[in-house]
Design a protein around this motif. Structure first.
Motif, mmCIF file in Angstrom:
data_model
loop_
_atom_site.group_PDB
_atom_site.id
_atom_site.type_symbol
_atom_site.label_atom_id
_atom_site.label_comp_id
_atom_site.label_asym_id
_atom_site.label_seq_id
_atom_site.Cartn_x
_atom_site.Cartn_y
_atom_site.Cartn_z
ATOM 1 N N GLU A 167 21.890 -10.051 9.863
ATOM 2 C CA GLU A 167 22.129 -10.604 8.529
ATOM 3 C C GLU A 167 21.669 -12.054 8.454
ATOM 4 O O GLU A 167 21.024 -12.462 7.479
ATOM 5 C CB GLU A 167 23.609 -10.502 8.184
ATOM 6 N N GLN B 28 18.655 -13.307 6.038
ATOM 7 C CA GLN B 28 18.896 -14.332 5.022
ATOM 8 C C GLN B 28 17.880 -15.467 5.137
ATOM 9 O O GLN B 28 17.442 -16.025 4.123
ATOM 10 C CB GLN B 28 20.318 -14.877 5.168
ATOM 11 N N ILE C 158 15.719 -13.664 -1.984
ATOM 12 C CA ILE C 158 17.151 -13.716 -2.303
ATOM 13 C C ILE C 158 17.407 -14.734 -3.411
ATOM 14 O O ILE C 158 18.211 -14.501 -4.323
ATOM 15 C CB ILE C 158 17.965 -14.059 -1.033
#
Length: 284
Positions: A117, A121, A128
């Motif tokens: 994760e 990210q 995002i």
């Protein structure tokens, strides 16, 4: 010749009392055993319920109460008194086995998926920020949602050329991992009927299958790690009554599955035979 007078034997009609007394004695003993067993079971159930509730208190599921534990546990523990317990020796003993959790229960994710994760990210930060990629944690694992607006043309299963950079960065992170991936296609509830796709089922399945093909052919993913699923409009993440909700529902989810202890037992013990060849029977 003298006759001997034979005395007639008297028949007792009270012999049934002996059998009746034996029956009553056995019946009394039977009910004594039942009563004793029921009292033992109540104590065991009470202790079990008490231990479970104390464990849940330590996990933060139940709120703390002021109920006290009976000091004499030889008595049956009333269920009305079995509440979450605090400041007792039993609670102290249980903390050796049940570690307290902060906050309420939340979807569990293991440390390897937390690392993925963090990497995703960082790798997908531009997407995002533009809200075309979303990361979500579920009990089954980490979900990477690719929204249609950033990756697909309407009604098409082929990735946009402009999405290649994001897919390259996504594949670079996932290629180095060993977790299984499930690719899920999702649509909104607007019916589709084109020359190529007659329903949302076909479109959602085609998008999932096409992404698997990209992972295998372009990035050399191991095929056994991948699986595809098409859910059409039946697993929405937002309401289909609004334009923004429908846009959120048109997506492809990459589910990075949370490793399970059962995987070790379900994994094949040896490599499958090459394509086009069947295993031959060994001579006995």
């Amino acid at each position: 010749m003298s006759r001997r007078l034979r005395r007639r034997k008297q028949v007792s009609h009270d012999r049934w009392l002996v059998s009746y007394a034996d029956f009553i004695t056995l019946l009394f003993a039977f009910f004594v055993v039942l009563y004793a067993s029921s009292q033992v079971d109540k104590r065991k159930v009470g202790r079990l319920a008490l231990s479970i509730q104390v464990a849940f208190q330590q996990m933060g599921v139940f709120d703390t109460s002021n109920a006290l534990i009976p000091l004499n546990d030889s008595e049956a523990i009333p269920f009305s008194q079995i509440q979450v317990v605090e400041n007792t020796e039993r609670t102290t003993d249980l903390t050796r086995f049940v570690q307290p959790m902060k906050g309420k229960l939340s979807p569990s994710i293991n440390q390897p998926l937390k690392d993925i994760e963090a990497q995703l990210q960082k790798a997908l930060a531009p997407e995002i920020k533009l809200h075309v990629v979303e990361l979500k944690v579920r009990r089954e694992g980490l979900i990477v949602s690719l929204r249609e607006i950033g990756f697909y043309e309407s009604g098409s299963a082929n990735l946009r050329p402009s999405a290649k950079g994001a897919i390259d960065r996504l594949a670079a992170v996932l290629k180095a991992r060993t977790e299984s991936l499930r690719i899920e296609g999702h649509t909104d509830n607007v019916p589709i009927h084109t020359g190529r796709y007659r329903s949302n089922w076909e479109l959602s399945t085609a998008r999932a299958s096409d992404l698997i093909k990209v992972f295998v052919e372009r990035y050399a993913f191991e095929p056994r790690r991948l699986s595809a699923a098409g859910y059409a409009e039946f697993h929405p993440v937002a309401s289909n009554t609004t334009r923004d909700g429908r846009a959120r529902n048109r997506r492809v989810d990459i589910v990075i599955l949370n490793p399970s202890p059962l995987d070790a037992f379900s994994a094949p013990s040896e490599d499958p035979p090459p394509a086009g060849k069947l295993p031959t029977a060994q001579p006995q």
